[in-house]
Enzyme design. Structure first.
Site, PDB file in Angstrom:
ATOM      1  CD  GLU A   1       5.129   0.328   7.322  1.00 33.32           C
ATOM      2  OE1 GLU A   1       4.917   0.250   6.146  1.00 33.32           O
ATOM      3  OE2 GLU A   1       5.205  -0.865   7.770  1.00 33.32           O
TER       4      GLU A   1
ATOM      5  CG  ASN B   1       3.972  -2.598  -0.910  1.00 32.74           C
ATOM      6  OD1 ASN B   1       4.514  -3.123   0.154  1.00 32.74           O
ATOM      7  ND2 ASN B   1       3.364  -1.829  -1.055  1.00 32.74           N
TER       8      ASN B   1
ATOM      9  CD  GLU C   1       7.556  -0.446   1.032  1.00 33.69           C
ATOM     10  OE1 GLU C   1       6.626  -0.960   1.749  1.00 33.69           O
ATOM     11  OE2 GLU C   1       7.717   0.812   1.097  1.00 33.69           O
TER      12      GLU C   1
ATOM     13  CD  GLU D   1       3.691   1.304   1.154  1.00 36.82           C
ATOM     14  OE1 GLU D   1       3.432   0.165   1.169  1.00 36.82           O
ATOM     15  OE2 GLU D   1       3.961   2.096   2.458  1.00 36.82           O
TER      16      GLU D   1
ATOM     17  CG  ASP E   1       5.789  -3.253   4.421  1.00 34.26           C
ATOM     18  OD1 ASP E   1       6.051  -2.176   5.241  1.00 34.26           O
ATOM     19  OD2 ASP E   1       4.973  -3.483   3.648  1.00 34.26           O
TER      20      ASP E   1
END
Length: 741
Positions: free
Chosen positions: A697, A579, A611, A518, A640
């Site tokens: 996460e 993101n 995301e 990520e 997310d």
């Protein structure tokens, strides 16, 4: 278009009439020639009135039809008088038969009836009194002029029966003109435009003027006073109809403007013309009649009374305007100007912003939105008055309200903000809907000159942080100052290359092999100062720079993904995630930007994961359309921080999701009670059923990793495996994986 031709035709007939009279005083011609434009003028006016009626509806259509009937009778009278002139030998006053006079009177009565039946609208007692006095002034002035006209008529035409009938007909026409003028003054909301009424007013003068012209033109038998004025009767009528047609589709003036400009000049003009008439009579005869002297005295008294009432009306109007200038039209509360002026006497300033009012207004409609604002204003007033009887409550604009409290905090207002938040749990009635409205509140207290500014800062902080209540303190000023500094530095930092990317591995359970990363943005100033993402990302979203910054991130991440593919093979990493903020999803150009970056660097769409947060797409609309377009490119979509936003299982159906990332707050509950593990357990089952990947996460301990694997999770991310790393360290990890393989 046809209205324009009516005007041209009527104007041509009026000019032809003037030309015939000018030629007729020098040479003779058939006496019926002057009657051609005399008959044509009223006929054109009838056609124009009918055209105006066809284009209007309701009271307007009825009015123009009635006026057309009256003008039709005048046109018939013109034809009848033409017959009288053509079939009778005469010298002196031209012949006017009983049939002709009756038609003129009928036309006049029909016109007066149409005027009197025209709705005029309501008004205040002062405005009504002023209108009555205006009418009285005009009536008295008309009476004085009529007495002089009657005296002149008798001296010139005698007192024969035909002369009296003629005088009655001409006076009736004059009365019609006075009625038009009176209607203009008395009607506050007449559906007929004022310009049309003013064009009809001179028609009333044409009757008496025709008798005057009869006397003037008597030496020329082929000329006629009636024939001289009838083309202008038609012209004025056509111009009135044209004014109506041109007015269609034009917004009416405001009632206040119409009332204030109703025509204080009308009684003054009537008085001035009467005075001029009396001076002329006195100069010529050396005396005035009892009627003229008494009428003049009454006229002056009426004008004085009218002006006194008008001054009182103007004073009341000024008070109303001043009140409206300081109050909100919708809610009746004080407005921003009044609020700002009253802050000087306040001890506490409370500013309130309604949460998500725009969405409510768009979803339920503006009428419900307005009703909601009125209802909330009433609630706020009741709460404020219970805390401080001298409280000032204002609507500052849009969905923002303000309250000024002057009492000491220990006198009952100390818990006002708390009661304000508690009241948000009670629904409001708005146009048949029950609506729950939550609020952002900013409070500033103390004896300071800038309380309003401090409360605005507190409200801004509440909105920015998503909290419900923020009270001003010195630290808030520092935070907002820092926020402003960040906003000013963002663009410079992007240009100067102060941003860089870190990459956090996503591993496969249970062995912990890295399968994806990520990407995470970081900002290090040139002096080495690190600005946390939690500080600059929200500012970038507020300023809109997140769109430009996001484009740089996407291009940088795609370039790095291409470099890893070249160095370690296409299967070294299954996915590189980036993101995307809610503000970026509102940009319809985002899918094209992503497609261009993938093509430029030669990265397959399947290797990029976008995301997004649940909140960003919860409302659907443009954001959801953008996500759908990205999915159609072949890009994977991951939700997310799942479970912390507007969580809805329906979102998993409507949004093209490929993976869900379970938030750290749920992972922290692993190993506790069954209730703490319930959501994590349920999500993996739902994801498996729907064919979605799950990523846990924030995994920080081996025990959490083991429990996740037992629950069915196959991918995880967190400090247990690796912190966010520079691209070079990801390269090293990929090399080690290659050697191990």
């Amino acid at each position: 278009m046809h209205n324009r031709w009516f005007v041209r035709g009527a104007l041509t007939l009026a000019l032809a009439d003037i030309l015939l009279i000018a030629l007729g005083v020098r040479a003779g011609f058939p006496k019926l020639m002057v009657w051609l434009p005399a008959v044509g003028g009223p006929v054109l006016a009838v056609a124009a009135f009918r055209g105006a009626a066809a284009l209007t509806e309701g009271a307007l259509r009825t009015f123009w039809r009635r006026v057309s009937y009256g003008m039709g009778a005048v046109a018939a009278a013109a034809v009848s008088q033409t017959v009288d002139v053509g079939t009778t030998e005469y010298s002196g006053m031209p012949p006017i038969g009983a049939r002709t006079l009756l038609l003129y009177v009928i036309g006049t009565i029909l016109a007066i009836s149409a005027m009197l039946r025209l709705p005029g609208g309501g008004r205040s007692w002062r405005q009504l009194t002023t209108a009555v006095l205006d009418v009285a002034v005009v009536a008295v002035a008309a009476g004085i002029a009529s007495s002089q006209y009657v005296g002149w008529f008798i001296d010139r035409f005698g007192v024969t029966a035909s002369a009296w009938w003629l005088n009655i007909a001409m006076m009736a026409i004059a009365v019609a003109g006075v009625v038009v003028v009176v209607k203009i003054m008395a009607a506050s909301r007449s559906p007929v435009p004022r310009a049309a009424l003013w064009w009809l007013a001179p028609v009333g003068l044409c009757g008496p003027l025709s008798t005057v012209l009869m006397s003037v033109l008597s030496p020329w038998p082929h000329l006629n006073g009636s024939a001289a004025v009838l083309p202008f009767v038609g012209l004025f009528g056509v111009l009135a109809a044209r004014a109506q047609v041109r007015h269609l589709g034009v917004l009416p003036r405001s009632r206040r403007a119409a009332a204030s400009r109703r025509g204080t000049a009308i009684p003054l003009v009537a008085t001035g013309l009467t005075s001029l008439l009396l001076v002329t009579v006195f100069v010529r005869t050396g005396h005035l009649t009892v009627v003229q002297v008494g009428g003049t005295t009454l006229l002056l008294l009426l004008v004085v009374a009218r002006q006194a009432v008008a001054l009182a009306e103007n004073a009341a109007l000024l008070d109303t305007v001043a009140n409206q200038a300081m109050h909100d039209d919708l809610t009746g509360l004080a407005n921003r100007r009044f609020f700002a002026d009253a802050v000087a006497g306040a001890r506490t300033v409370v500013l309130i912003d309604l949460k998500e009012f725009r969405a409510l207004n768009d979803g339920l409609g503006p009428d419900v939105g307005d009703a909601l604002l009125v209802a909330y204003g009433a609630r706020l007033s009741a709460l404020a008055r219970s805390a401080d009887e001298r409280a000032v409550v204002a609507r500052l604009g849009g969905d923002e309200f303000g309250v000024l409290l002057s009492a000491e905090p220990d006198a009952g207002q100390g818990d006002f903000a708390g009661r304000l938040l508690a009241a948000a749990d009670e629904p409001l009635q708005a146009a048949g809907h029950e609506v729950l409205v939550d609020v952002f509140v900013g409070v500033a207290e103390g004896d300071f000159a800038d309380l309003y500014r401090r409360a605005e800062l507190a409200l801004r902080a509440a909105v920015a942080s998503g909290g419900r209540l923020v009270r001003y303190d010195a630290s808030l000023e520092r935070r907002l100052s820092r926020r402003a500094t960040i906003a000013a530095d963002l663009r410079r930092a992007l240009t100067a290359g102060e941003f860089h990317m870190l990459y956090q591995p996503i591993v496969e359970l249970p062995h912990g092999r890295m399968v994806a990363v990520e990407s995470l943005i970081r900002w290090t100033r040139s002096d080495g100062t690190v600005v946390p993402p939690a500080d600059f990302v929200p500012v970038a979203e507020d300023t809109g720079l997140i769109v430009e910054l996001g484009a740089w991130i996407i291009d940088t991440v795609c370039a790095q993904a291409a470099a890893w593919r070249r160095a370690h093979g296409p299967d070294a990493l299954r996915s590189v995630a980036v993101n995307v903020s809610a503000r970026q999803l509102l940009d319809p150009g985002l899918p094209d930007l992503v497609a261009a970056a993938l093509a430029r660097h030669g990265v397959p769409a399947s290797q990029l994961t976008v995301e997004i947060t649940e909140t960003a797409v919860f409302g659907g609309g443009r954001a959801l359309a953008t996500v759908t377009a990205l999915s159609e490119l072949g890009v994977a979509i991951a939700l997310d921080d799942f479970g912390t936003g507007h969580s809805s299982l329906g979102l998993l159906r409507t949004c093209p999701v490929d993976a869900i990332k379970v938030d750290k707050s749920f992972v922290d509950g692993l190993g506790g009670t069954p209730q703490q593990e319930a959501i994590v357990t349920a999500l993996t089952g739902i994801a498996e059923t729907m064919g979605l990947r799950t990523v846990a996460e924030g995994v920080e301990t081996a025990a959490q990793a083991r429990r996740l694997y037992e629950l069915g999770y196959r991918h995880a991310q967190g400090f247990l495996f690796a912190r966010p790393l520079p691209a070079g360290e990801i390269d090293a990890m990929l090399d080690r994986l290659h050697l191990a393989a």
